[in-house]
Design a protein around this motif. Structure first.
Motif, PDB file in Angstrom:
ATOM      1  N   PHE A   1       0.822  -1.205   0.000  1.00 10.43           N
ATOM      2  CA  PHE A   1       0.000   0.000   0.000  1.00 10.43           C
ATOM      3  C   PHE A   1       0.860   1.261   0.000  1.00 10.43           C
ATOM      4  CE2 PHE A   1      -2.105   3.318   2.528  1.00 10.43           C
ATOM      5  CZ  PHE A   1      -3.198   3.559   1.704  1.00 10.43           C
ATOM      6  N   ALA A   2       1.854   1.304   0.916  1.00  6.60           N
ATOM      7  CA  ALA A   2       2.687   2.504   1.030  1.00  6.60           C
ATOM      8  C   ALA A   2       3.505   2.734  -0.227  1.00  6.60           C
ATOM      9  CB  ALA A   2       3.606   2.390   2.257  1.00  6.60           C
ATOM     10  N   PHE A   3       4.062   1.669  -0.785  1.00  5.39           N
ATOM     11  CA  PHE A   3       4.906   1.839  -1.969  1.00  5.39           C
ATOM     12  C   PHE A   3       4.078   2.287  -3.174  1.00  5.39           C
ATOM     13  CE2 PHE A   3       7.661   0.259  -5.452  1.00  5.39           C
ATOM     14  CZ  PHE A   3       8.804   0.952  -5.117  1.00  5.39           C
ATOM     15  N   SER A   4       2.866   1.754  -3.318  1.00  3.20           N
ATOM     16  CA  SER A   4       2.019   2.178  -4.447  1.00  3.20           C
ATOM     17  C   SER A   4       1.617   3.644  -4.298  1.00  3.20           C
ATOM     18  CB  SER A   4       0.781   1.297  -4.525  1.00  3.20           C
ATOM     19  OG  SER A   4       0.018   1.368  -3.324  1.00  3.20           O
ATOM     20  N   VAL A   5       1.324   4.060  -3.043  1.00  2.00           N
ATOM     21  CA  VAL A   5       0.983   5.466  -2.819  1.00  2.00           C
ATOM     22  C   VAL A   5       2.161   6.371  -3.152  1.00  2.00           C
ATOM     23  CG1 VAL A   5       0.408   7.161  -1.039  1.00  2.00           C
ATOM     24  CG2 VAL A   5      -0.804   4.982  -1.126  1.00  2.00           C
ATOM     25  N   MET A   6       3.366   5.982  -2.741  1.00  2.00           N
ATOM     26  CA  MET A   6       4.550   6.792  -3.027  1.00  2.00           C
ATOM     27  C   MET A   6       4.810   6.888  -4.523  1.00  2.00           C
ATOM     28  SD  MET A   6       5.465   7.872  -0.139  1.00  2.00           S
ATOM     29  CE  MET A   6       5.142   7.483   1.581  1.00  2.00           C
ATOM     30  N   ILE A   7       4.665   5.773  -5.234  1.00  2.00           N
ATOM     31  CA  ILE A   7       4.891   5.790  -6.679  1.00  2.00           C
ATOM     32  C   ILE A   7       3.862   6.687  -7.366  1.00  2.00           C
ATOM     33  CG2 ILE A   7       4.859   4.385  -8.770  1.00  2.00           C
ATOM     34  CD1 ILE A   7       7.378   4.070  -7.105  1.00  2.00           C
ATOM     35  N   GLY A   8       2.588   6.575  -6.929  1.00  2.00           N
ATOM     36  CA  GLY A   8       1.564   7.428  -7.520  1.00  2.00           C
ATOM     37  C   GLY A   8       1.802   8.901  -7.247  1.00  2.00           C
ATOM     38  N   GLN A   9       2.226   9.231  -6.041  1.00  2.00           N
ATOM     39  CA  GLN A   9       2.492  10.629  -5.715  1.00  2.00           C
ATOM     40  C   GLN A   9       3.706  11.147  -6.482  1.00  2.00           C
ATOM     41  OE1 GLN A   9       2.814  11.351  -1.540  1.00  2.00           O
ATOM     42  NE2 GLN A   9       2.773  13.572  -1.748  1.00  2.00           N
ATOM     43  N   MET A  10       4.731  10.313  -6.625  1.00  2.00           N
ATOM     44  CA  MET A  10       5.889  10.722  -7.400  1.00  2.00           C
ATOM     45  C   MET A  10       5.519  10.953  -8.857  1.00  2.00           C
ATOM     46  SD  MET A  10       9.113  11.412  -7.075  1.00  2.00           S
ATOM     47  CE  MET A  10       9.702  10.550  -5.611  1.00  2.00           C
ATOM     48  N   ARG A  11       4.623  10.116  -9.390  1.00  2.00           N
ATOM     49  CA  ARG A  11       4.169  10.321 -10.766  1.00  2.00           C
ATOM     50  C   ARG A  11       3.441  11.648 -10.908  1.00  2.00           C
ATOM     51  NH1 ARG A  11      -0.979   7.199 -12.241  1.00  2.00           N
ATOM     52  NH2 ARG A  11      -1.649   8.924 -10.902  1.00  2.00           N
ATOM     53  N   ASP A  12       2.599  11.986  -9.928  1.00  2.00           N
ATOM     54  CA  ASP A  12       1.880  13.264  -9.986  1.00  2.00           C
ATOM     55  C   ASP A  12       2.837  14.443  -9.893  1.00  2.00           C
ATOM     56  OD1 ASP A  12      -0.450  11.816 -10.124  1.00  2.00           O
ATOM     57  OD2 ASP A  12      -0.873  11.962  -7.969  1.00  2.00           O
ATOM     58  N   VAL A  13       3.856  14.328  -9.038  1.00  2.00           N
ATOM     59  CA  VAL A  13       4.813  15.422  -8.890  1.00  2.00           C
ATOM     60  C   VAL A  13       5.592  15.640 -10.176  1.00  2.00           C
ATOM     61  CG1 VAL A  13       6.918  16.145  -7.691  1.00  2.00           C
ATOM     62  CG2 VAL A  13       5.004  15.200  -6.395  1.00  2.00           C
ATOM     63  N   VAL A  14       6.095  14.553 -10.760  1.00  2.00           N
ATOM     64  CA  VAL A  14       6.849  14.668 -12.007  1.00  2.00           C
ATOM     65  C   VAL A  14       5.945  15.133 -13.139  1.00  2.00           C
ATOM     66  CG1 VAL A  14       8.230  13.401 -13.689  1.00  2.00           C
ATOM     67  CG2 VAL A  14       8.518  12.944 -11.249  1.00  2.00           C
ATOM     68  N   GLY A  15       4.692  14.641 -13.161  1.00  2.00           N
ATOM     69  CA  GLY A  15       3.763  15.074 -14.202  1.00  2.00           C
ATOM     70  C   GLY A  15       3.448  16.554 -14.113  1.00  2.00           C
ATOM     71  N   ALA A  16       3.279  17.071 -12.894  1.00  2.00           N
ATOM     72  CA  ALA A  16       3.027  18.506 -12.735  1.00  2.00           C
ATOM     73  C   ALA A  16       4.253  19.331 -13.117  1.00  2.00           C
ATOM     74  CB  ALA A  16       2.625  18.807 -11.288  1.00  2.00           C
ATOM     75  N   ALA A  17       5.450  18.800 -12.834  1.00  2.00           N
ATOM     76  CA  ALA A  17       6.675  19.527 -13.171  1.00  2.00           C
ATOM     77  C   ALA A  17       6.897  19.601 -14.674  1.00  2.00           C
ATOM     78  CB  ALA A  17       7.872  18.877 -12.495  1.00  2.00           C
ATOM     79  N   THR A  18       6.453  18.588 -15.404  1.00  2.00           N
ATOM     80  CA  THR A  18       6.669  18.547 -16.856  1.00  2.00           C
ATOM     81  C   THR A  18       5.380  18.820 -17.628  1.00  2.00           C
ATOM     82  OG1 THR A  18       6.305  16.139 -16.856  1.00  2.00           O
ATOM     83  CG2 THR A  18       8.580  16.929 -16.595  1.00  2.00           C
ATOM     84  N   ALA A  19       4.382  19.432 -16.979  1.00  2.00           N
ATOM     85  CA  ALA A  19       3.116  19.693 -17.671  1.00  2.00           C
ATOM     86  C   ALA A  19       3.304  20.658 -18.832  1.00  2.00           C
ATOM     87  CB  ALA A  19       2.091  20.254 -16.672  1.00  2.00           C
ATOM     88  N   GLY A  20       4.127  21.689 -18.628  1.00  2.00           N
ATOM     89  CA  GLY A  20       4.381  22.635 -19.718  1.00  2.00           C
ATOM     90  C   GLY A  20       5.096  21.986 -20.887  1.00  2.00           C
ATOM     91  N   GLN A  21       6.109  21.174 -20.581  1.00  2.00           N
ATOM     92  CA  GLN A  21       6.823  20.478 -21.638  1.00  2.00           C
ATOM     93  C   GLN A  21       5.902  19.518 -22.374  1.00  2.00           C
ATOM     94  OE1 GLN A  21       9.988  21.107 -22.340  1.00  2.00           O
ATOM     95  NE2 GLN A  21      10.331  19.566 -23.912  1.00  2.00           N
TER      96      GLN A  21
END
Length: 596
Positions: free
Chosen positions: A322-342
């Motif tokens: 559970f914890a690892f899936s939550v961390m991976i999902g949150q990391m995906r959201d963070v990276v996705g927001a950082a590269t949204a303009g690109q």
């Protein structure tokens, strides 16, 4: 005596110079505010230097024995000595603000950093001290010293900072001390802060120094989330901090799991089975390694033997997934927001390329389109600046436009003397356009409907017989095409070709936008019409009237015939003569016909 008088005069001059510098700074700030908002200040509020108020130094005979105070501090610079205030005096004279803006005050963000550091001390080290044998009677005083230092930070946060935070009520910013204090006392934040400081430490006298009694200190999580919000608001690349924070979440979950594993091993007995920690090596590193393999489900772990070990391992596996899936999902959201303009840039470029391939656009045109996309994105970080500003209120868009464009537009001769508010309205209508090398900004003979302001890069004005000679090169800050905005009666045609020399970023003001603005400023409209007519008249003068070389003619114009000679020719014509004067008169008529 002479030396004492000289030192006193020097100190007086230095003090006077500091006062003058302070007055000039205040006047500069007021002029700057008036430039941005004319209603904010007036020239009447500007400080006026009074030369008659300066005290006169006493004569030399009256200063005998006077010496500078030992508490005075002086700084020597070049040939002058300046008096300055010591850091201790500045600290004594510092007044803590009666109210704090939590959104913009950097001092409050710095204080939140210390609060979060104290909170992290409790969150990370309370489990370690509870599970591992790192807290001993020999070092207990060090642990308690840092513990109570963190408690002091918690207490100062409650008494000093939280009771001074401004808040919004009914659209008004409340700065009253009593109102701010009552607002904090009614908030959920105050209740959690009180729970955090429960004095469970008194149980130390009965059960000993048990770190679990300090567990309520970990409930000050609201300060942590507030610090994250305030810090992300002032960082230019907030996504880097988000990635670091998400990684810290993962590391902390592994940290807690390693503490639980050591506690379970100690409960079962170190080295009692193959599943528990055997007590060899660094206990924390070995347990952390086991926690990483469990939470990330790498495998290769020894099988649990007892019922307690089986239940503990099952809970560990479930929690780890559970914890690892939550961390991976949150990391995906963070990276996705950082590269949204690109991602948006790539999507626009891919759609454009697909469109050009569908209609079989030539490769040369496609390459120029790709070059425009790449340069525009890398130079300004977005494809259209208006998309970023459209969400802001009108006043904020005006403030940004003033900071970016006012210095350039105010130098345009056509707009000097116009209403300041008209120029502000015009700044919001400017549109940024990028031109590639050798792109035609405007062509000779076309109807001019825009004015151009060079933001970055250079453009070249072409002319000459072949239309390719460089007449002049305009650089950043130059303006051209301003006459076309107000010209009428066919006078708004371009008189030369203008080509971008390299990449050029230009601001464009369209004629229709200016006309919509001038409807509300009739006086400025009259002034602009008058200036435009004057500039058009000066531009339409032949070059030979200005002293410059005129275009060469096939048959050069002859000089005017002298009046006496004209009278003689007229008399000959009246007499009907056939002599040389009559032939000369016929020759002059023929030359005039050929010249026409």
């Amino acid at each position: 005596r002479i030396g004492s008088a000289t030192s006193l005069s020097s100190a007086f001059i230095n003090t006077r110079l500091q006062e003058l510098v302070k007055l000039f700074k205040e006047r500069t700030e007021k002029v700057k505010e008036k430039l941005i908002d004319p209603d904010a200040s007036s020239d009447d509020d500007s400080p006026v230097t009074s030369l008659t108020a300066a005290p006169v130094p006493p004569p030399a005979g009256a200063v005998e024995g006077d010496k500078p105070s030992e508490d005075d501090h002086y700084c020597e610079m070049l040939c002058c000595t300046f008096k300055y205030q010591s850091w201790l005096d500045r600290l004594k004279s510092y007044q803590f603000p009666s109210s704090i803006d939590p959104l913009t005050n950097l001092m409050y963000v710095l204080w939140l950093f210390f609060v979060v550091m104290a909170w992290n001390w409790n969150c990370w080290l309370i489990p370690v001290r509870w599970a591992f044998p790192y807290q001993t009677p020999a070092n207990i005083h060090c642990w308690l010293l840092v513990d109570y230092l963190c408690d002091l930070i918690y207490l100062l946060d409650i008494l000093v900072f939280q009771t001074r935070l401004q808040f919004v009520h009914g659209g008004d910013i409340i700065t009253d001390k009593k109102a701010m204090k009552e607002n904090y006392l009614r908030s959920q934040r105050f209740k959690m802060d009180m729970v955090c400081l429960l004095p469970l430490d008194f149980f130390y006298f009965k059960v000993g120094v048990n770190p679990l009694l300090r567990f309520p200190r970990c409930l000050k999580y609201m300060a942590f989330f507030e610090f994250n919000s305030r810090l992300e608001a002032i960082l230019t690349k907030a996504y880097i901090y988000r990635v670091i924070r998400t990684t810290a979440y993962l590391l902390y979950s592994l940290h807690v799991n390693s503490c639980l594993y050591y506690w379970a091993s100690a409960y079962e007995g170190l080295g009692s089975t193959t599943w528990v920690y055997d007590g060899e090596g660094n206990s924390y590193i070995r347990c952390y390694y086991w926690a990483v393999k469990t939470l990330i489900t790498i495998g290769g772990l020894p099988d649990p033997k007892t019922l307690f070990e089986i239940v503990f391992q099952l809970l560990n596996y479930f929690t780890g997934v559970f914890a690892f899936s939550v961390m991976i999902g949150q990391m995906r959201d963070v990276v996705g927001a950082a590269t949204a303009g690109q991602t948006y840039y790539r999507s626009c470029m891919d759609s454009t390329i697909k469109y050009m391939n569908f209609y079989k656009i030539p490769k040369t045109v496609q390459n120029r389109v790709k070059t425009w996309y790449e340069y525009t994105w890398h130079s300004q970080g977005m494809l259209d600046e208006s998309e970023l500003l459209v969400q802001l209120p009108d006043k904020m868009r005006l403030d940004i436009a003033i900071d970016v464009n006012y210095n350039i537009v105010s130098k345009v001769a056509l707009f000097q003397g116009c209403d300041r508010q008209m120029i502000f309205d015009m700044l919001k209508r400017l549109r940024s356009v990028v031109y590639l090398p050798n792109d035609y900004v405007c062509k000779k003979g076309e109807i001019g409907r825009e004015m151009y302001i060079i933001q970055a890069g250079q453009v070249q004005v072409l002319g000459g017989p072949d239309g390719k000679s460089v007449l002049v090169t305009l650089k950043a800050g130059s303006v051209f095409g301003e006459i076309s905005l107000l010209a009428a009666g066919g006078g708004n045609r371009r008189t030369a070709n203008v080509v971008a020399h390299g990449f050029a970023n230009l601001f464009i003001l369209e004629k229709k936008d200016l006309n919509e603005i001038l409807v509300h400023y009739p006086e400025s409209q009259k002034l602009l019409r008058k200036k435009a007519k004057k500039m058009l008249k000066s531009n339409n003068k032949p070059k030979d009237e200005k002293g410059g070389p005129a275009d060469p003619l096939i048959i050069p114009p002859k000089a005017d015939t002298p009046k006496l000679f004209k009278a003689a020719l007229a008399a000959t014509g009246r007499m009907g003569g056939k002599g040389p004067l009559a032939r000369l008169r016929w020759r002059l008529k023929e030359l005039k016909t050929m010249q026409a």
